[in-house]
Design an enzyme around this catalytic site. Sequence first.
Site, PDB file in Angstrom:
ATOM      1  NE  ARG A  32      20.907  53.177  40.578  1.00 37.64           N
ATOM      2  CZ  ARG A  32      19.612  53.241  40.962  1.00 37.64           C
ATOM      3  NH1 ARG A  32      19.219  52.702  42.102  1.00 37.64           N
ATOM      4  NH2 ARG A  32      18.718  53.826  40.197  1.00 37.64           N
TER       5      ARG A  32
ATOM      6  CE  LYS B 126      45.338  49.425  46.017  1.00 40.16           C
ATOM      7  NZ  LYS B 126      44.221  50.200  45.611  1.00 40.16           N
TER       8      LYS B 126
ATOM      9  CG  ASP C 182      41.251  49.263  54.364  1.00 37.91           C
ATOM     10  OD1 ASP C 182      41.534  48.197  53.777  1.00 37.91           O
ATOM     11  OD2 ASP C 182      41.249  50.371  53.802  1.00 37.91           O
TER      12      ASP C 182
ATOM     13  CE1 TYR D 146      45.626  55.526  48.732  1.00 43.47           C
ATOM     14  CE2 TYR D 146      43.248  55.645  48.950  1.00 43.47           C
ATOM     15  CZ  TYR D 146      44.397  55.846  48.212  1.00 43.47           C
ATOM     16  OH  TYR D 146      44.297  56.371  46.944  1.00 43.47           O
TER      17      TYR D 146
HETATM   18  O1  P1T Z   1      41.795  52.784  45.088  1.00 43.11           O
HETATM   19  P1  P1T Z   1      40.564  52.197  45.718  1.00 43.11           P
HETATM   20  O2  P1T Z   1      40.154  50.901  45.136  1.00 43.11           O
HETATM   21  O3  P1T Z   1      39.444  53.188  45.800  1.00 43.11           O
HETATM   22  O4  P1T Z   1      40.965  51.810  47.238  1.00 43.11           O
HETATM   23  C1  P1T Z   1      41.310  52.749  48.209  1.00 43.11           C
HETATM   24  C2  P1T Z   1      42.156  52.093  49.273  1.00 43.11           C
HETATM   25  C3  P1T Z   1      41.554  51.687  50.439  1.00 43.11           C
HETATM   26  N1  P1T Z   1      42.249  51.089  51.433  1.00 43.11           N
HETATM   27  C4  P1T Z   1      43.569  50.851  51.303  1.00 43.11           C
HETATM   28  C5  P1T Z   1      44.309  50.197  52.421  1.00 43.11           C
HETATM   29  C6  P1T Z   1      44.243  51.231  50.131  1.00 43.11           C
HETATM   30  O5  P1T Z   1      45.543  50.958  50.045  1.00 43.11           O
HETATM   31  C7  P1T Z   1      43.522  51.862  49.091  1.00 43.11           C
HETATM   32  C8  P1T Z   1      44.177  52.305  47.834  1.00 43.11           C
HETATM   33  N2  P1T Z   1      45.575  52.363  47.910  1.00 43.11           N
HETATM   34  C9  P1T Z   1      46.420  52.727  46.903  1.00 43.11           C
HETATM   35  C10 P1T Z   1      46.019  53.120  45.691  1.00 43.11           C
HETATM   36  C11 P1T Z   1      47.844  52.665  47.249  1.00 43.11           C
HETATM   37  O6  P1T Z   1      48.710  52.690  46.355  1.00 43.11           O
HETATM   38  O7  P1T Z   1      48.142  52.578  48.459  1.00 43.11           O
END
Ligand code: P1T
Length: 377
Positions: free
Chosen positions: A46, A195, A170, A98
Amino acid sequence: MGFSTTAIHAGNEPDPATGAVSVPIYQTSTYAQEGLGKHKGYEYARTQNPTRTALEKNIAALEGARFGFAFASGMSAIDASLKLVKGGDHVILGDNTYGGTFRLFNRILKDYSVEFDLADTSDLANLEKFFKPNTKLVFVETPTNPVMTVTDLAAVSEMAHARGAKVICDNTFMSPYFQRPIEHGVDIVVHSTTKYLNGHSDSIGGFVALNNEEDAEWIRFVQNSVGAVLSPMDSFLVLRGTKTLAVRMEAHDKNGRQVAAFLQEHPKVEKVYYPGLASHPQHELAKRQQSGFGGMVSFETGSLENAKKVLESVKLCTLGESLGGVESLISHPATMTHAAVPDETRAKLGITDGLVRISVGIEDVEDILEDLDQALK
Ligand code: P1T
């Protein structure tokens, strides 16, 4: 060193034990110690894992940051970055992020006495009004998900720093290939590596990158104490993904521009949101701040019925949440990614029932255009 060279080599040292050129997946929970307090820098997985360490060095280098930390999801990375504030502190949150980021503030952090206000961070005169004596952070997404509003990172950083606050950006939509917020004065960069960084829709992960040593030590402490760490397998996948980040982003950008231009001319489309279009309100800023526009395009179809028809008629594009993978994905922000945002806020931002978002993949663009054309018809 150029971006691609860094992407391929930073953190990717041949394995010291075997010479393996590709960083191995160190699938272990613990490490043998030679004696009490005598070990090779790895005690418990961890806390440290060599595959994760390689990825942390890699993405930190791409963002131009001294320190980087990999998390189990974008949301856990964002949550860790927000542990830089304490109860009683005030945060200015971009009004379009988001949906999950908004939900974290609105449903969880507020019960831990973290005050927050939503502000349109692209409007500097407006943003200035939201600062209070206890404002410790400004959280910005640029371009925003899903209406692609662009915020001037240098101006916001200057404004926040003059008032004793730090800025988190972000950078998920641009990736460090097209935008490096730290170069514009931002203090902390967060990512959903799910992403573009991973790029192949086969891993969930997140990242925090920063330069300030004291804050980095706190994030390291949070990462270990809370334990939402990226697994060795996922670290390997993202590390493999970043090697091709530059070529993938170029391809997403090329296709994204063509899809946006096509939609702008389409009689069934009322409005297109893409910073690469000259008609975008922050096009000039986007040209200055980003070195490309990427593959995220949103468009207004006029009604839920029209949106539903498009979303259910596509054949090549896949209807689904997420973005940034090699395959084109199409989604309905109002009921999917931004369902946690209240109706009035969504309406104000333009996240209407008729809004459709595409994550333009790197397929042959003619096939994507043909698919959208038949779906719109
Ligand atoms: O899904 P996760 O890896 O926890 O990420 C969250 C997140 C954070 N910041 C941005 C700009 C994001 O687009 C996302 C996740 N977004 C999607 C799942 C979506 O379809 O927009």
